[in-house]
Write a protein that holds these residues in place. Sequence first.
Motif, PDB file in Angstrom:
ATOM      1  N   THR A  25     -25.163  11.528 -36.166  1.00 15.43           N
ATOM      2  CA  THR A  25     -25.639  12.222 -37.365  1.00 15.43           C
ATOM      3  C   THR A  25     -24.638  12.090 -38.505  1.00 15.43           C
ATOM      4  O   THR A  25     -25.023  11.927 -39.667  1.00 15.43           O
ATOM      5  N   LEU A  26     -23.356  12.156 -38.187  1.00 16.03           N
ATOM      6  CA  LEU A  26     -22.328  12.022 -39.223  1.00 16.03           C
ATOM      7  C   LEU A  26     -22.446  10.685 -39.939  1.00 16.03           C
ATOM      8  O   LEU A  26     -22.369  10.630 -41.179  1.00 16.03           O
ATOM      9  N   THR A  27     -22.625   9.605 -39.201  1.00 22.13           N
ATOM     10  CA  THR A  27     -22.731   8.298 -39.857  1.00 22.13           C
ATOM     11  C   THR A  27     -24.009   8.203 -40.695  1.00 22.13           C
ATOM     12  O   THR A  27     -24.025   7.526 -41.726  1.00 22.13           O
ATOM     13  N   ARG A  28     -25.045   8.889 -40.291  1.00 23.05           N
ATOM     14  CA  ARG A  28     -26.259   8.951 -41.130  1.00 23.05           C
ATOM     15  C   ARG A  28     -25.955   9.640 -42.450  1.00 23.05           C
ATOM     16  O   ARG A  28     -26.445   9.221 -43.515  1.00 23.05           O
ATOM     17  N   LEU A  29     -25.135  10.685 -42.398  1.00 21.96           N
ATOM     18  CA  LEU A  29     -24.764  11.389 -43.624  1.00 21.96           C
ATOM     19  C   LEU A  29     -23.871  10.525 -44.508  1.00 21.96           C
ATOM     20  O   LEU A  29     -23.983  10.564 -45.739  1.00 21.96           O
ATOM     21  N   ASP A  33     -32.489  15.514 -44.685  1.00 24.91           N
ATOM     22  CA  ASP A  33     -33.065  15.093 -45.963  1.00 24.91           C
ATOM     23  C   ASP A  33     -32.956  16.174 -47.021  1.00 24.91           C
ATOM     24  O   ASP A  33     -33.025  15.880 -48.224  1.00 24.91           O
ATOM     25  N   SER A  34     -32.784  17.422 -46.583  1.00 26.44           N
ATOM     26  CA  SER A  34     -32.685  18.540 -47.526  1.00 26.44           C
ATOM     27  C   SER A  34     -31.321  18.616 -48.202  1.00 26.44           C
ATOM     28  O   SER A  34     -31.178  19.280 -49.236  1.00 26.44           O
ATOM     29  N   LEU A  35     -30.319  17.967 -47.644  1.00 24.77           N
ATOM     30  CA  LEU A  35     -28.956  18.062 -48.177  1.00 24.77           C
ATOM     31  C   LEU A  35     -28.837  17.292 -49.492  1.00 24.77           C
ATOM     32  O   LEU A  35     -29.072  16.082 -49.529  1.00 24.77           O
ATOM     33  N   PRO A  36     -28.465  17.968 -50.578  1.00 24.75           N
ATOM     34  CA  PRO A  36     -28.278  17.265 -51.855  1.00 24.75           C
ATOM     35  C   PRO A  36     -27.111  16.281 -51.762  1.00 24.75           C
ATOM     36  O   PRO A  36     -26.052  16.615 -51.225  1.00 24.75           O
ATOM     37  N   VAL A  37     -27.295  15.088 -52.263  1.00 23.21           N
ATOM     38  CA  VAL A  37     -26.283  14.051 -52.147  1.00 23.21           C
ATOM     39  C   VAL A  37     -24.952  14.428 -52.809  1.00 23.21           C
ATOM     40  O   VAL A  37     -23.887  14.228 -52.207  1.00 23.21           O
ATOM     41  N   PRO A  38     -24.936  14.982 -54.036  1.00 27.93           N
ATOM     42  CA  PRO A  38     -23.641  15.357 -54.641  1.00 27.93           C
ATOM     43  C   PRO A  38     -22.868  16.376 -53.794  1.00 27.93           C
ATOM     44  O   PRO A  38     -21.649  16.252 -53.629  1.00 27.93           O
ATOM     45  N   GLU A  39     -23.572  17.348 -53.235  1.00 34.28           N
ATOM     46  CA  GLU A  39     -22.948  18.352 -52.376  1.00 34.28           C
ATOM     47  C   GLU A  39     -22.420  17.703 -51.093  1.00 34.28           C
ATOM     48  O   GLU A  39     -21.317  18.027 -50.624  1.00 34.28           O
ATOM     49  N   LEU A  40     -23.182  16.783 -50.550  1.00 32.04           N
ATOM     50  CA  LEU A  40     -22.778  16.094 -49.334  1.00 32.04           C
ATOM     51  C   LEU A  40     -21.517  15.268 -49.575  1.00 32.04           C
ATOM     52  O   LEU A  40     -20.590  15.274 -48.751  1.00 32.04           O
ATOM     53  N   ARG A  41     -21.463  14.576 -50.688  1.00 34.88           N
ATOM     54  CA  ARG A  41     -20.273  13.774 -51.008  1.00 34.88           C
ATOM     55  C   ARG A  41     -19.035  14.662 -51.131  1.00 34.88           C
ATOM     56  O   ARG A  41     -17.961  14.326 -50.627  1.00 34.88           O
ATOM     57  N   ASP A  42     -19.184  15.791 -51.812  1.00 32.63           N
ATOM     58  CA  ASP A  42     -18.047  16.706 -51.965  1.00 32.63           C
ATOM     59  C   ASP A  42     -17.542  17.176 -50.609  1.00 32.63           C
ATOM     60  O   ASP A  42     -16.327  17.265 -50.385  1.00 32.63           O
ATOM     61  N   SER A  43     -18.457  17.490 -49.699  1.00 30.75           N
ATOM     62  CA  SER A  43     -18.041  17.986 -48.388  1.00 30.75           C
ATOM     63  C   SER A  43     -17.355  16.908 -47.575  1.00 30.75           C
ATOM     64  O   SER A  43     -16.320  17.146 -46.944  1.00 30.75           O
ATOM     65  N   LEU A  44     -17.910  15.705 -47.565  1.00 32.25           N
ATOM     66  CA  LEU A  44     -17.272  14.612 -46.836  1.00 32.25           C
ATOM     67  C   LEU A  44     -15.894  14.302 -47.419  1.00 32.25           C
ATOM     68  O   LEU A  44     -14.931  14.054 -46.678  1.00 32.25           O
ATOM     69  N   ARG A  45     -15.783  14.340 -48.739  1.00 32.83           N
ATOM     70  CA  ARG A  45     -14.485  14.057 -49.367  1.00 32.83           C
ATOM     71  C   ARG A  45     -13.469  15.165 -49.110  1.00 32.83           C
ATOM     72  O   ARG A  45     -12.266  14.912 -49.200  1.00 32.83           O
TER      73      ARG A  45
END
Length: 219
Positions: free
Chosen positions: A53-57, A106-118
Motif C-alpha cells: 500500500t505504501l508504494t501505491r501511495l 483514492d480519497s487521500l488528497p495528493v498535496p496532503e499525501l506528499r506532505d506526509s510522505l516528505r
Amino acid sequence: MKNKLVYILTFFGLCLIVTACKKKDYLIGGDLHDPRVNMTTYDFLKSKPLFDTLTRLIDKAGMKEEINGNTTFFAPTDYSVAELLIRRTRIIQRKYNNENLKYTLDSLPVPELRDSLRSHLFTGAINRENLSLENKVFKSKSNEDYSILLIETTAYTGTVTTKPQYLYLVRLRNGLDPKPLPDNYPDADKDIQELTQTSGIITTNGILHVLNNRHKFYW
C-alpha cells in the motif's frame, strides 16, 4: 513442561543470535542480514508485501524519484496506512451519519499525501553511526524539525554484554521537550517518539529505516 522447554530453546536461540551479530549487520525477525541491498529504496519497498500500500501511495503522490534520491526514508508500513483509513472512515461516518461510507486510498488528497510522505524523508544518509544517545535535530523534506537518536534498552540485560540501542524518530512539537518533563507540560507540546522496527538498510541511493506497525501515519 512443553511451554517451559519452548522458553528455554527460545532463550538460547536468542543468545546465539546476539553473539553472532556484527556491528554492520542487523536483525529482522530473528535472522541476521547484511544491511546492503542491491536495489533502490523504492524497489526494495516494492519487493516486500509489507509495503504494498505504501508504494501505491508513493506512486499516487508521484514521488518515486524523490524517494530514490540521496535520502533517508523512515518508511511507515501498510498497517499504519490501514489505520489512517480506519480513522478517517470513522470521521466521515460520524460527520454524515452514514455507516456505509468508506475512506479509501483514492480519497487521500495528493498535496496532503506528499506532505506526509516528505515528513518521513530526509536529505542525505542518516544511519546509526551518525547518531548518538543525545537528541540531534534534522529538517525533513516537509521542512519540519525532527530529532533522530538512539535510546538504550535494558530488555536483554543478562544475555548481552552491552545494552542494545534502538533507533527513534521523534517529531518535535514546539521545540524539544525539556528534561525532566514538568508534570504540567501541555500534551499538545509533547514530542512524539516513534520506534523503528528495522534500521540501517543501505540501498543503492540512500538509507531506509522501517517504523513500527503502530506508527500513526500523518502523525
